[in-house]
Design an enzyme around this catalytic site. Structure first.
Site, mmCIF file in Angstrom:
data_model
loop_
_atom_site.group_PDB
_atom_site.id
_atom_site.type_symbol
_atom_site.label_atom_id
_atom_site.label_comp_id
_atom_site.label_asym_id
_atom_site.label_seq_id
_atom_site.Cartn_x
_atom_site.Cartn_y
_atom_site.Cartn_z
ATOM 1 N N HIS A 35 0.768 -1.243 -0.139
ATOM 2 C CA HIS A 35 -0.008 0.043 0.140
ATOM 3 C C HIS A 35 0.920 1.430 -0.080
ATOM 4 C CE1 HIS A 35 -4.069 -1.432 0.426
ATOM 5 N NE2 HIS A 35 -3.526 -2.588 0.808
ATOM 6 N N GLY A 128 -9.014 -12.223 -8.047
ATOM 7 C CA GLY A 128 -9.301 -11.622 -6.537
ATOM 8 C C GLY A 128 -8.231 -12.293 -5.359
ATOM 9 N N ALA A 129 -7.212 -12.621 -5.704
ATOM 10 C CA ALA A 129 -6.600 -13.604 -4.803
ATOM 11 C C ALA A 129 -5.318 -12.666 -4.595
ATOM 12 C CB ALA A 129 -6.237 -14.776 -5.290
ATOM 13 N N GLY A 130 -5.291 -11.386 -4.843
ATOM 14 C CA GLY A 130 -3.904 -10.382 -4.479
ATOM 15 C C GLY A 130 -2.696 -10.746 -5.280
ATOM 16 N N LEU A 131 -3.228 -11.365 -6.415
ATOM 17 C CA LEU A 131 -1.779 -11.669 -7.192
ATOM 18 C C LEU A 131 -1.773 -10.965 -8.610
ATOM 19 C CD1 LEU A 131 -1.584 -15.502 -6.460
ATOM 20 C CD2 LEU A 131 -0.204 -13.588 -5.323
ATOM 21 N N SER A 132 -2.724 -9.850 -8.538
ATOM 22 C CA SER A 132 -2.879 -8.988 -9.592
ATOM 23 C C SER A 132 -3.233 -9.531 -11.158
ATOM 24 C CB SER A 132 -1.403 -8.330 -10.121
ATOM 25 O OG SER A 132 -0.868 -7.704 -9.151
ATOM 26 N N SER A 133 -4.464 -10.319 -10.793
ATOM 27 C CA SER A 133 -4.843 -10.820 -11.962
ATOM 28 C C SER A 133 -5.301 -9.838 -13.190
ATOM 29 C CB SER A 133 -6.182 -11.566 -11.751
ATOM 30 O OG SER A 133 -6.987 -11.094 -11.015
ATOM 31 N N GLU A 166 -6.745 1.615 -15.147
ATOM 32 C CA GLU A 166 -7.396 0.985 -14.078
ATOM 33 C C GLU A 166 -8.003 2.325 -13.169
ATOM 34 O OE1 GLU A 166 -6.275 -2.409 -12.710
ATOM 35 O OE2 GLU A 166 -7.441 -2.239 -11.147
ATOM 36 N N ASP A 178 1.520 -3.353 -9.623
ATOM 37 C CA ASP A 178 1.101 -4.277 -10.202
ATOM 38 C C ASP A 178 1.483 -4.268 -11.647
ATOM 39 O OD1 ASP A 178 0.164 -4.540 -7.746
ATOM 40 O OD2 ASP A 178 -1.973 -4.761 -8.125
HETATM 41 C C1 GLA Z 1 -3.317 -3.542 -5.072
HETATM 42 C C2 GLA Z 1 -2.918 -2.342 -6.191
HETATM 43 C C3 GLA Z 1 -1.479 -1.962 -6.087
HETATM 44 C C4 GLA Z 1 -1.042 -1.750 -4.608
HETATM 45 C C5 GLA Z 1 -1.620 -3.129 -3.805
HETATM 46 C C6 GLA Z 1 -1.290 -3.020 -2.331
HETATM 47 O O1 GLA Z 1 -2.746 -4.720 -5.738
HETATM 48 O O2 GLA Z 1 -3.262 -2.553 -7.485
HETATM 49 O O3 GLA Z 1 -1.535 -0.678 -6.649
HETATM 50 O O4 GLA Z 1 -1.579 -0.503 -4.028
HETATM 51 O O5 GLA Z 1 -2.988 -3.230 -4.058
HETATM 52 O O6 GLA Z 1 0.037 -2.685 -1.923
#
Ligand code: GLA
Length: 392
Positions: A35, A128-133, A166, A178
């Site tokens: 973040h 939706g898993a925090g891996l930047s799909s 985005e 990401d």
């Molecule tokens: C998401 C956002 C990123 C970043 C992270 C948290 O993945 O797309 O820009 O802010 O949350 O680090």
């Protein structure tokens, strides 16, 4: 059948011909600097070996027809219809279609050519898993249009296009981490990005340390999450702190010592959010030195500290993430474990000694299932190259 074969088969079925190219773009895992990208701080991600693939060819018309194989859905749009977030039938674009459409829109704002394409795409990056799909979808379509348009941009410029899509088209007020990792990934390397200057370098992983990703199976959509609220709290902190520190532009400019001097002037909630950011930027800067000294132990301690801060100050964790991180931290050979990405569900990232990985993954899965009844997906992660196109 692997994803590439499925994609080629689906393309032939839908368009009656072979695609000319396949674009691929990876997801990412972030080791430290969570973040902080939208606070102009430093991040330490790696591109991962799970990718989004787009099989495509020039459609010969201004219209693009895209099939999302994973969703069993299709859309068609062109440069004009997307201005109103509409498809070719003047119906609102569905949420999945806004990512490729947003990329098309952002490329067009730079005056670059974007011929229509026929495409089928699918992803190995869990949604939706925090891996930047989403970033992997954006960057795969970014390089696909680059190919069809006949122009080339440095990968960091493509990342900026993805960010524009985005933030201004999809509506998530995120930072550039990401899209950067997906566009600029380097095999076997961590990436260290200054989110203000966009200067970046690669760093070695600590010797004999392996990245393991563990998925809670809890899903969230960032668009419906309090992500934008967190961003707004950081901006509020900057506005208030500027009264005392007139030179600051972002939380990046506030040292830990300055933060503590003025923290009492901030509303309590805003102070908690800002403290996470200020500490996390300091942690990430410190981590670079630790990596240079090959110090996996202290690096792992910073990851653990980051998890606590995301849980207690930034408040973006959830019980399943806390369970998975705590379990991992208790296992032999685990240097550090924490939630990765935005939070609110998704995955943890774990740094584990090579010889301990096998027992670690087995015991982590068993422990998590015992506590939650959920069987977690666990991946050994190999840092990968960024987005690219291959000719069929
Ligand atoms: C998401 C956002 C990123 C970043 C992270 C948290 O993945 O797309 O820009 O802010 O949350 O680090």
């Amino acid at each position: 059948m692997d994803i590439r074969e499925r994609l080629l088969g689906a393309f032939r079925l839908r368009f009656g011909t072979n695609p000319e190219f396949v674009a691929r773009a990876p997801g990412r895992v972030n080791l430290l600097g969570e973040h902080v990208d939208y606070n102009e701080g430093f991040v330490l991600p790696a591109a991962i070996d799970q990718v989004t693939l787009v099989a495509f060819r020039n459609s010969g018309s201004p219209t693009s027809t895209l099939q999302a194989l994973d969703l069993g859905k299709e859309t068609s749009f062109d440069c004009l219809s997307i201005l109103d977030k509409q498809d070719s039938n003047f119906t609102g674009l569905s949420s999945w279609a806004r990512y490729p459409a947003g990329v098309l829109w952002a490329i067009n704002t730079q005056g670059l050519d974007t011929p229509g394409m026929q495409a089928v795409f699918a992803s190995e990056v869990p949604r939706g898993a925090g891996l930047s799909s989403s970033a992997s979808v954006e960057m795969a379509f970014g390089v696909a249009w680059e190919k069809l348009g006949g122009w080339t941009l440095p990968p960091i410029e493509l990342a900026k296009i993805g960010l524009k899509a985005e933030t201004q088209y999809v509506g998530l007020n995120c930072g550039i981490m990401d899209q950067f990792a997906s566009a600029c990934g380097v095999k076997d390397r961590l990436l260290y990005l200054d989110c203000r200057s966009l200067d970046w370098q690669t760093l070695h992983m600590p010797e004999n340390a392996i990245i393991v990703i563990a998925d809670t199976s809890v899903r969230r959509s960032l668009a419906d999450s309090p992500y934008n609220e967190r961003h707004a709290a950081c901006e509020e902190a900057v506005r208030i702190l500027q009264e005392f520190l007139p030179g600051i532009r972002a939380l990046r400019d506030v040292s830990v010592e300055q933060f503590h001097r003025y923290a009492s002037r901030l509303p309590e909630m805003v102070a908690k959010r800002a403290q996470h950011i200020v500490d996390e930027i300091a942690r990430t800067e410190q981590a670079v030195e630790l990596l240079e000294n090959n110090d996996a132990v202290r690096f792992g301690e910073l990851m653990n500290a980051c998890h606590l801060s995301l849980r207690d100050l930034y408040e973006v964790s959830c019980p399943e993430l806390d369970t998975l991180a705590a379990l991992a931290q208790s296992l032999p050979g685990c240097y550090g474990a924490r939630l990765t990405g935005a939070g609110f569900g998704g995955c943890t990232v774990n740094l584990v000694a090579g010889q301990a990985v096998k027992a670690f993954t087995r015991d982590l899965a068993a422990g998590y299932t015992q506590k939650t009844g959920i069987q977690p997906e666990i991946y050994i992660c190999h840092a990968a190259d960024g987005a690219a196109v291959e000719t069929i």
